[in-house]
Write an enzyme that holds these catalytic residues in place. Structure first.
Site, PDB file in Angstrom:
ATOM      1  N   SER A   1       0.830  -1.204   0.000  1.00 40.56           N
ATOM      2  CA  SER A   1       0.000   0.000   0.000  1.00 40.56           C
ATOM      3  C   SER A   1       0.867   1.257   0.000  1.00 40.56           C
ATOM      4  CB  SER A   1      -0.926   0.008   1.226  1.00 40.56           C
ATOM      5  OG  SER A   1      -0.221  -0.347   2.406  1.00 40.56           O
TER       6      SER A   1
ATOM      7  N   ASP B   1       5.519  -6.999   2.510  1.00 45.09           N
ATOM      8  CA  ASP B   1       4.823  -7.523   1.333  1.00 45.09           C
ATOM      9  C   ASP B   1       5.807  -7.784   0.191  1.00 45.09           C
ATOM     10  OD1 ASP B   1       2.122  -7.787   1.927  1.00 45.09           O
ATOM     11  OD2 ASP B   1       1.650  -5.704   1.438  1.00 45.09           O
TER      12      ASP B   1
ATOM     13  N   LYS C   1       4.796 -11.377   3.301  1.00 51.53           N
ATOM     14  CA  LYS C   1       3.383 -11.653   3.019  1.00 51.53           C
ATOM     15  C   LYS C   1       3.183 -11.706   1.518  1.00 51.53           C
ATOM     16  CE  LYS C   1      -0.040  -8.536   3.665  1.00 51.53           C
ATOM     17  NZ  LYS C   1      -0.678  -8.454   2.312  1.00 51.53           N
TER      18      LYS C   1
ATOM     19  N   GLU D   1      -9.184 -10.128   3.525  1.00 50.39           N
ATOM     20  CA  GLU D   1      -9.565  -8.745   3.215  1.00 50.39           C
ATOM     21  C   GLU D   1     -10.925  -8.667   2.545  1.00 50.39           C
ATOM     22  OE1 GLU D   1      -7.931  -4.698   0.963  1.00 50.39           O
ATOM     23  OE2 GLU D   1      -6.614  -6.440   1.144  1.00 50.39           O
TER      24      GLU D   1
END
Length: 273
Positions: free
Chosen positions: A54, A92, A122, A191
């Site tokens: 993000s 990530d 991740k 999510e």
């Protein structure tokens, strides 16, 4: 300080997250991308810090998470790791560094671990990334999975709406969650899926399940720091609770500084040598 915040200063590990699930203690998780914010979040008592892709949106201004590179994720990961003493730090793997090529996936994961000193990585997806999961885990690198709305697959979905409402997709999500656990992942993020489905997955898995827009029946929650602190005003999904309005606080502070400079009120006599 809230009594709900842990006074345990020991380093959070994947094993400790498992213990937290077993005793019913909820896991707190938040994103961070730089040294200064990571230091504040860690000292506040956060259990897990996610160096999320993000960053592509909130740090680099991209519309999706897809453009961010492995080098950029490593930069953010290194910055965060220099600040963190207690939280488990997850980085990530960005889009294009693990899908469809398990050798490249392992190479990407090793670079993250060696260059950032993070605790784990991740990755998004289920059965379609099975070979990459196996290969990364074979090197002793812990993996947090990510199912449901997987932002790196936005061009496939074409929308950020809630996932797994239909029975077929819900069944696949359940199967993928079990698969990730069976392969050896230490936790899974769910999510933007129905709360009832997320609670079922959390109850069926022995590993921690962290939710974002997945209801309260999971083992922990994660939010993007910029959203939670009200820095980002453009994003207002139902699952987001804003704990501050830093957009307004920062704007007011900056405008106050501009005004004082223009009026020659800053610096005053005490603020100069």
């Amino acid at each position: 300080m809230s009594t709900a915040v842990s006074s345990d200063s020991r380093k959070v590990t994947t094993h400790r997250l498992m213990e937290m699930k077993q005793r019913g203690e909820k896991i707190s998780m938040l994103t961070a991308y730089d040294y200064s914010m990571a230091q504040i979040i860690d000292q506040a008592g956060m259990d897990v810090i996610l160096v999320g892709d993000s960053a592509s949106n909130v740090m680099a201004g991209n519309i999706t998470t897809l453009p961010i590179t492995l080098d950029q994720m490593i930069y953010h990961g290194k910055s965060v790791m220099k600040a963190v003493k207690r939280a488990l730090v997850v980085v990530d793997l960005p889009f294009g560094t693990y899908q469809g090529n398990s050798k490249e996936a392992l190479h990407s994961a090793i670079r993250v671990m060696k260059e950032t000193h993070a605790d784990c990585i991740k990755i998004e997806g289920g059965s379609e990334i099975k070979e990459s999961v196996i290969r990364i885990l074979s090197a002793g690198i812990p993996i947090m999975g990510h199912l449901g709305l997987t932002p790196q697959a936005i061009n496939k979905f074409g929308t950020y709406t809630v996932r797994a409402r239909e029975e077929e997709e819900a069944n696949k999500l359940i199967e993928d969650a079990h698969l990730l656990e069976d392969l050896g992942c230490f936790a899974v993020v769910l999510e933007k899926i129905p709360a009832e489905l997320a609670a079922r997955v959390a109850s069926e898995l022995s590993i921690p399940v962290i939710g974002i827009g997945a209801g309260g029946g999971v083992d922990g929650q994660v939010l993007v720091m910029h959203d939670m602190l009200g820095i980002n005003k453009e994003f207002s999904p139902r699952f987001l609770r804003r704990y501050a309005d830093l957009f307004s606080v920062i704007t007011e502070a900056v405008q106050g500084y501009i005004s004082d400079v223009k009026k020659n009120d800053f610096p005053n006599e005490k603020e100069q040598y």
